[in-house]
Design a protein around this motif. Sequence first.
Motif, mmCIF file in Angstrom:
data_model
loop_
_atom_site.group_PDB
_atom_site.id
_atom_site.type_symbol
_atom_site.label_atom_id
_atom_site.label_comp_id
_atom_site.label_asym_id
_atom_site.label_seq_id
_atom_site.Cartn_x
_atom_site.Cartn_y
_atom_site.Cartn_z
ATOM 1 N N GLU B 469 0.826 -1.194 0.000
ATOM 2 C CA GLU B 469 0.000 0.000 0.000
ATOM 3 C C GLU B 469 0.871 1.259 0.000
ATOM 4 O OE1 GLU B 469 -3.932 0.954 2.423
ATOM 5 O OE2 GLU B 469 -2.166 0.925 3.693
ATOM 6 N N VAL B 470 1.913 1.243 0.809
ATOM 7 C CA VAL B 470 2.827 2.388 0.852
ATOM 8 C C VAL B 470 3.411 2.626 -0.532
ATOM 9 C CG1 VAL B 470 4.990 3.252 1.818
ATOM 10 C CG2 VAL B 470 3.409 2.000 3.278
ATOM 11 N N VAL B 471 3.838 1.553 -1.158
ATOM 12 C CA VAL B 471 4.451 1.665 -2.475
ATOM 13 C C VAL B 471 3.448 2.191 -3.494
ATOM 14 C CG1 VAL B 471 5.350 0.284 -4.386
ATOM 15 C CG2 VAL B 471 6.193 -0.077 -2.057
ATOM 16 N N ARG B 472 2.207 1.708 -3.385
ATOM 17 C CA ARG B 472 1.201 2.081 -4.362
ATOM 18 C C ARG B 472 0.886 3.576 -4.307
ATOM 19 N NH1 ARG B 472 -3.697 -1.326 -3.398
ATOM 20 N NH2 ARG B 472 -2.201 -2.991 -3.698
ATOM 21 N N VAL B 473 0.784 4.142 -3.105
ATOM 22 C CA VAL B 473 0.330 5.530 -3.040
ATOM 23 C C VAL B 473 1.468 6.556 -2.978
ATOM 24 C CG1 VAL B 473 -1.854 4.960 -1.919
ATOM 25 C CG2 VAL B 473 0.133 5.509 -0.522
ATOM 26 N N SER B 474 2.691 6.121 -2.616
ATOM 27 C CA SER B 474 3.706 7.124 -2.296
ATOM 28 C C SER B 474 4.580 7.502 -3.483
ATOM 29 C CB SER B 474 4.615 6.610 -1.176
ATOM 30 O OG SER B 474 3.851 6.201 -0.081
ATOM 31 N N ASP B 475 4.980 8.783 -3.513
ATOM 32 C CA ASP B 475 5.970 9.241 -4.471
ATOM 33 C C ASP B 475 7.372 8.980 -3.931
ATOM 34 O OD1 ASP B 475 4.034 10.444 -6.226
ATOM 35 O OD2 ASP B 475 3.761 11.918 -4.634
ATOM 36 N N ARG B 476 7.469 9.008 -2.624
ATOM 37 C CA ARG B 476 8.756 8.921 -1.972
ATOM 38 C C ARG B 476 8.509 8.162 -0.681
ATOM 39 N NH1 ARG B 476 11.441 13.241 0.752
ATOM 40 N NH2 ARG B 476 9.672 14.588 0.367
ATOM 41 N N VAL B 477 9.454 7.355 -0.258
ATOM 42 C CA VAL B 477 9.228 6.583 0.959
ATOM 43 C C VAL B 477 10.376 6.790 1.931
ATOM 44 C CG1 VAL B 477 8.984 4.287 1.959
ATOM 45 C CG2 VAL B 477 7.836 4.816 -0.186
ATOM 46 N N VAL B 478 10.042 7.178 3.143
ATOM 47 C CA VAL B 478 11.027 7.311 4.212
ATOM 48 C C VAL B 478 10.954 6.042 5.052
ATOM 49 C CG1 VAL B 478 11.609 8.573 6.315
ATOM 50 C CG2 VAL B 478 10.912 9.810 4.247
ATOM 51 N N VAL B 479 12.098 5.424 5.273
ATOM 52 C CA VAL B 479 12.096 4.171 6.024
ATOM 53 C C VAL B 479 12.682 4.404 7.410
ATOM 54 C CG1 VAL B 479 12.812 1.758 6.043
ATOM 55 C CG2 VAL B 479 12.424 2.920 3.865
ATOM 56 N N LEU B 480 11.974 3.937 8.416
ATOM 57 C CA LEU B 480 12.442 4.043 9.799
ATOM 58 C C LEU B 480 12.799 2.659 10.323
ATOM 59 C CD1 LEU B 480 9.732 6.428 11.305
ATOM 60 C CD2 LEU B 480 11.971 7.055 10.426
ATOM 61 N N ARG B 481 13.805 2.642 11.166
ATOM 62 C CA ARG B 481 14.164 1.395 11.831
ATOM 63 C C ARG B 481 14.681 1.733 13.217
ATOM 64 N NH1 ARG B 481 18.211 -0.980 8.506
ATOM 65 N NH2 ARG B 481 19.704 0.158 9.762
ATOM 66 N N ASP B 482 14.167 1.056 14.212
ATOM 67 C CA ASP B 482 14.612 1.287 15.589
ATOM 68 C C ASP B 482 14.633 2.766 15.953
ATOM 69 O OD1 ASP B 482 14.944 -1.347 15.434
ATOM 70 O OD2 ASP B 482 17.126 -1.361 15.649
ATOM 71 N N ARG B 483 13.609 3.475 15.565
ATOM 72 C CA ARG B 483 13.445 4.896 15.918
ATOM 73 C C ARG B 483 14.445 5.813 15.235
ATOM 74 N NH1 ARG B 483 9.821 4.821 19.948
ATOM 75 N NH2 ARG B 483 9.439 2.777 20.832
ATOM 76 N N HIS B 484 15.055 5.340 14.149
ATOM 77 C CA HIS B 484 15.939 6.182 13.358
ATOM 78 C C HIS B 484 15.456 6.186 11.918
ATOM 79 C CE1 HIS B 484 18.590 5.441 16.760
ATOM 80 N NE2 HIS B 484 19.298 6.490 16.372
ATOM 81 N N LYS B 485 15.653 7.324 11.255
ATOM 82 C CA LYS B 485 15.405 7.332 9.815
ATOM 83 C C LYS B 485 16.612 6.678 9.165
ATOM 84 C CE LYS B 485 15.090 10.532 5.934
ATOM 85 N NZ LYS B 485 14.932 11.950 5.551
ATOM 86 N N VAL B 486 16.391 5.618 8.377
ATOM 87 C CA VAL B 486 17.538 4.917 7.805
ATOM 88 C C VAL B 486 17.643 5.074 6.302
ATOM 89 C CG1 VAL B 486 17.871 3.224 9.623
ATOM 90 C CG2 VAL B 486 16.202 2.787 7.820
ATOM 91 N N ALA B 487 16.568 5.494 5.645
ATOM 92 C CA ALA B 487 16.666 5.642 4.197
ATOM 93 C C ALA B 487 15.524 6.483 3.678
ATOM 94 C CB ALA B 487 16.627 4.275 3.510
ATOM 95 N N GLU B 488 15.750 7.064 2.507
ATOM 96 C CA GLU B 488 14.694 7.771 1.810
ATOM 97 C C GLU B 488 14.748 7.268 0.380
ATOM 98 O OE1 GLU B 488 14.339 11.794 3.064
ATOM 99 O OE2 GLU B 488 13.485 12.388 1.142
ATOM 100 N N LEU B 489 13.680 6.638 -0.068
ATOM 101 C CA LEU B 489 13.689 6.009 -1.386
ATOM 102 C C LEU B 489 12.864 6.817 -2.363
ATOM 103 C CD1 LEU B 489 12.976 2.382 -0.116
ATOM 104 C CD2 LEU B 489 15.199 3.446 -0.518
ATOM 105 N N THR B 490 13.388 7.012 -3.572
ATOM 106 C CA THR B 490 12.639 7.742 -4.592
ATOM 107 C C THR B 490 12.670 6.959 -5.901
ATOM 108 O OG1 THR B 490 14.664 8.947 -5.087
ATOM 109 C CG2 THR B 490 13.074 10.063 -3.684
#
Lengths: 335, 516
Positions: B469-490
């Motif tokens: 669902e995230v992939v379907r609606v998003s232009d850009r995806v921010v990924v969090l892991r263990d309370r840290h931002k670990v990646a931003e995918l475009t």
Amino acid sequence: MTRGRLLWPLVALGALIVLNIAVEPSFVELRIQDGHLFGSMVDILRNGAPTLLIAVGMTLVIATRGIDLSVGAVAAIAGAIACTYISGGGNAATAVLLALSVCVLLGLWNGFLVSVLGIQPIIATLVLMTAGRGGAMLLTEGQIVTVKDPLYRQIGSGFLVLPIAILISLAVLTAVALITRRTALGMLIEAVGINPKAGELAGVRSRTIIWTVYVFAGLCAGVAGLMISSNVNAADANNAGLWIEMDAILAVVIGGTSLAGGRYSLAGTMLGALVIQTLTTTVYTIGVPTNVTLIFKAVVVIAVCLLQSPRTTRMLRARRKTAVPTSRSQEVAAG
Amino acid sequence: MTDSSAPTGTPVVEMRDISVEFPGVKALSGVDFRLLPGEVHALMGENGAGKSTLIKALTGVHPPTTGVIHLHGEPIAFDAPGQAQDAGISTVYQEVNLLPNLSVAENILLGREPRRLGHIDGRAMRARAKELLTRVGLSIDPGSLLGSHPIAVQQLVAIARALVVDARVLVLDEPTSSLDADEVAELFRIVRVLRDDGVAILFVSHFLDQVYEIADRMTVLRNGSLVGEYLPSEMNHIELVAAMLGRELGVLEEVQRRSEARAPGTAPLLTAVALGRTGAIAPVDLEIHAGEVVGLAGLLGSGRTELARMLFGADRAHTGTLTFDGREHRPRGPRAMIAQGVAFCSEDRKAEGVVADLSIRDNLVLALQAARGWARPIPRRTSDALVREYIEKLDIRPADPDAIMSTLSGGNQQKVLLARWLVTKPRLLILDEPTRGIDIGAKAHIQKVVADLAGEGMAVLFISAELEEVVRVSDRVVVLRDRHKVAELTGQDVSVDKIMSVIAAPSDNHTAAVAS
């Protein structure tokens, strides 16, 4: 739905009135003397005015999921301040203003404990319930302070055709009904009472709303305290407004407002207050022995509450359903 | 109705010609349903199809108006849920129905506390609770308060509670809607163990993949009627969805064909620099542009909700700066950000969104009214028009503005909450799990609304545990892991595989994120 909830209090009120008439036919008599209306029913209105007024403030507090146990003590303080001031030579108008200002402060205190510090309302207001009466005793130095001020007297025993006290209470009730229902205040109060977190996240000023209803309840209690002391021309710190918080809470509950907060009914509260006061009067009219007075009162109250309970409603409905199958859907549509 | 496979064994539960009527509504009409021992039977349907009603008919919450239920061949009629439980039918409901102010052990054994000399035996209770918690793979302290645990853990506690009695029938009403992938796998492991012990399991889920993974048989309902009973092998995803919806799949495909990434505006609408909150989320840099949908992905407990609440001002940031529309803000509460045009739909619909006893109308205008202040009520005519507009636009059912919110299904409540914010015409809409626990039709609808809103220039921050669902609606995806931002995918990187690989990268410690 409101209609359904108000059915049994109405029946109770009617039954009490019929009982009074049966015992004392002059109960319904009304006569006009010097432009004043007199009669047993007028007395009920006059004596019930303080309870009604306090119950109006209590309704809003309960709608926010709260409760205010301190109203009786606040009423005693209001009377004590006004009478002490007048007996010291002050004029009545200033006395009233002074007393009510203090009541607003006391309401602010209750509201602060509940809305800012987040103390449970029953505990927060218990503080003032106990300490308040003590404060009133300090003010009056443990004496019953009597006053003779014709203007002050008017609040509790004056007449403008009807007793001034009941006119004040009805005016406040009407004003509150208009203000909360014509504006969005009533809906916001209910939203805060039903789901405070959701209200907060939707941007409702829950804290301000909760704080305000306690201030308003304090103010109502103050005016009621003035009525009580003015009616007897004295401030009795020990007994003024004693247990009135219980009567007010009962009036609210009988009127169909849930102690769990949320939807409230001011019309119900008025009816509840009338039931309570008529009941108190009935106890005297029909000559219930003093030692069973409280029990008699309790029996009537529990009967009304039982009849209003959802379970009873369901049972009665199930019976009716066989006769009139559509009644249920109609009530839902009306609710 | 296809019934090619001969059932093995006699049904534990057989419901025949079940109808349930509520005032003015026929929730179920003439439904047949059977449950065999040692099977996982999925009950499928849209919101309002009658799944919950059928379950409630079985468990005695709403006894059927007509029809018969057989348990082990004997006709039964339960008037109260307790009777069903005594008869070996345990239920775990969709929304956690436990008591947050009691301990975990007390919740598990409520009403069945071990006693000694007439008193509750605390030690035995904790020991028994511990044993049941182990069965559902939890290693929390049975003496801790239930409310102190995340919803996912509470859900597993609810399942532990269902295991207290020797259940022959276990009803799981959307048990996975609050769980992340690891927890779902763990739950399914437990479900399989129970199934192999001969327990008949009724499973309701909106996640089709999960249904195909675990179910041995499926029954599809639509609009309170039975569509049919099927084997998963007989029916693929698309056919199943078509059976549930009773229509072609135009809506679904429409969202999938959503236009390629929109070009973001020049200046970002929202800029967070090193914005963080101790114990909730490590400092994050984030930009959101008007007309853009930014997805927020990560496991449960990775800090998704915490970040969203901080941006909205519901929780105060301890570090960093937040700039919205060129101005710096230090929000002290939601009102400040709402005034700027930020809206936030909480993940916890029941506790933080729905005002149960008020009408659809009052719920819908609540945020708008709060922003206007109490003294300026929305004129009745305006509110009528608004409510009618959104009931139609979002297909809210029932289409009655005065219907009480608590009588609506979860999906419809969610639509009302979405509408509550849309009427405020927000510039940034934060949606935290807007499609959790709602049916596929409503889900597709909400996804489409999100895409349309972004097309009209609204910025959207979209949080979901469901990566597709995230992939379907998003232009850009921010990924969090263990309370840290670990990646931003475009661009091309916005894919389920990529997100999963980022989340799973240091696989040694990502389970720690769950135990928040």
